[in-house]
Design a protein around this motif. Structure first.
Motif, short mmCIF file in Angstrom:
data_model
loop_
_atom_site.label_atom_id
_atom_site.label_comp_id
_atom_site.label_asym_id
_atom_site.label_seq_id
_atom_site.Cartn_x
_atom_site.Cartn_y
_atom_site.Cartn_z
N SER A 1 0.84 -1.18 0.00
CA SER A 1 0.00 0.00 0.00
C SER A 1 0.88 1.23 0.00
O SER A 1 1.92 1.27 0.66
CB SER A 1 -0.90 0.00 1.24
OG SER A 1 -1.73 1.13 1.23
N GLN A 2 0.46 2.25 -0.77
CA GLN A 2 1.16 3.53 -0.75
C GLN A 2 0.14 4.65 -0.91
O GLN A 2 -0.87 4.48 -1.58
CB GLN A 2 2.23 3.61 -1.84
CG GLN A 2 1.77 4.09 -3.18
CD GLN A 2 2.90 4.23 -4.19
OE1 GLN A 2 3.92 3.57 -4.11
NE2 GLN A 2 2.71 5.06 -5.17
N LEU B 1 -4.24 -4.93 -8.81
CA LEU B 1 -3.88 -3.55 -8.52
C LEU B 1 -5.17 -2.81 -8.22
O LEU B 1 -6.10 -2.80 -9.04
CB LEU B 1 -3.18 -2.91 -9.72
CG LEU B 1 -2.83 -1.43 -9.55
CD1 LEU B 1 -1.76 -1.26 -8.48
CD2 LEU B 1 -2.36 -0.85 -10.86
N GLY C 1 -12.45 4.84 -7.83
CA GLY C 1 -11.51 3.75 -7.64
C GLY C 1 -11.61 2.74 -8.75
O GLY C 1 -12.52 2.79 -9.58
N ASP D 1 -4.45 9.61 -2.57
CA ASP D 1 -4.44 8.77 -3.77
C ASP D 1 -3.76 7.47 -3.36
O ASP D 1 -2.55 7.40 -3.22
CB ASP D 1 -3.68 9.44 -4.91
CG ASP D 1 -4.36 10.70 -5.39
OD1 ASP D 1 -5.60 10.76 -5.35
OD2 ASP D 1 -3.66 11.64 -5.81
N VAL D 2 -4.56 6.43 -3.18
CA VAL D 2 -4.07 5.17 -2.61
C VAL D 2 -3.89 4.13 -3.72
O VAL D 2 -4.76 3.95 -4.56
CB VAL D 2 -5.05 4.62 -1.55
CG1 VAL D 2 -4.54 3.33 -0.96
CG2 VAL D 2 -5.27 5.66 -0.46
N VAL D 3 -2.74 3.46 -3.69
CA VAL D 3 -2.45 2.34 -4.59
C VAL D 3 -2.16 1.14 -3.71
O VAL D 3 -1.36 1.22 -2.78
CB VAL D 3 -1.24 2.64 -5.48
CG1 VAL D 3 -0.89 1.44 -6.34
CG2 VAL D 3 -1.49 3.86 -6.34
N LYS D 4 -2.83 0.00 -3.99
CA LYS D 4 -2.63 -1.22 -3.22
C LYS D 4 -2.46 -2.40 -4.17
O LYS D 4 -3.01 -2.40 -5.27
CB LYS D 4 -3.82 -1.53 -2.32
CG LYS D 4 -4.01 -0.58 -1.19
CD LYS D 4 -5.17 -1.02 -0.31
CE LYS D 4 -5.35 -0.05 0.84
NZ LYS D 4 -6.41 -0.50 1.76
N ILE D 5 -1.72 -3.39 -3.72
CA ILE D 5 -1.69 -4.68 -4.40
C ILE D 5 -2.38 -5.65 -3.47
O ILE D 5 -2.03 -5.78 -2.30
CB ILE D 5 -0.26 -5.14 -4.72
CG1 ILE D 5 0.38 -4.18 -5.72
CG2 ILE D 5 -0.27 -6.57 -5.27
CD1 ILE D 5 1.80 -4.51 -6.09
N MET E 1 -6.74 0.96 -7.02
CA MET E 1 -6.43 2.38 -6.90
C MET E 1 -7.67 3.10 -6.39
O MET E 1 -8.79 2.76 -6.76
CB MET E 1 -6.01 2.96 -8.25
CG MET E 1 -4.74 2.36 -8.79
SD MET E 1 -4.17 3.16 -10.28
CE MET E 1 -3.67 4.74 -9.63
N GLN E 2 -7.44 4.10 -5.54
CA GLN E 2 -8.53 4.91 -5.02
C GLN E 2 -8.08 6.36 -4.98
O GLN E 2 -6.99 6.67 -4.51
CB GLN E 2 -8.92 4.45 -3.62
CG GLN E 2 -10.05 5.25 -3.03
CD GLN E 2 -10.40 4.79 -1.63
OE1 GLN E 2 -9.89 3.79 -1.15
NE2 GLN E 2 -11.26 5.52 -0.98
N SER E 3 -8.92 7.24 -5.50
CA SER E 3 -8.66 8.68 -5.47
C SER E 3 -9.97 9.37 -5.15
O SER E 3 -10.87 9.44 -5.99
CB SER E 3 -8.11 9.15 -6.83
OG SER E 3 -7.83 10.53 -6.79
#
Length: 62
Positions: A11-12, A31, A39, A16-20, A33-35
């Motif tokens: 997670s980063q 993958l 998402g 603006d979140v990016v997760k695997i 993604m949430q902004s």
């Protein structure tokens, strides 16, 4: 209690979140993604276009 089907292995970000995510039943990595309120989710492809699989059901990407 039943185990979780999806496990977040990376997670980063905060806004603006990016997760695997890893599907613990199939080993397929996704993958996510949430902004804000938007998402998306998609399988991670390898160089041949096939889904990336984790080894040992979620233990491959740390």
């Amino acid at each position: 209690m039943k185990e979780k089907r999806f496990e977040a292995v990376y997670s980063q970000g905060t806004l603006d979140v990016v997760k695997i995510l890893v599907d613990t039943e199939t080993g397929v990595q996704y993958l996510a993604m949430q902004s804000g309120y938007a998402g998306g989710l998609t399988p991670l492809p390898d160089r041949e276009g096939k889904p990336v699989l984790s080894s040992a059901g979620g233990e491959g990407v740390r």
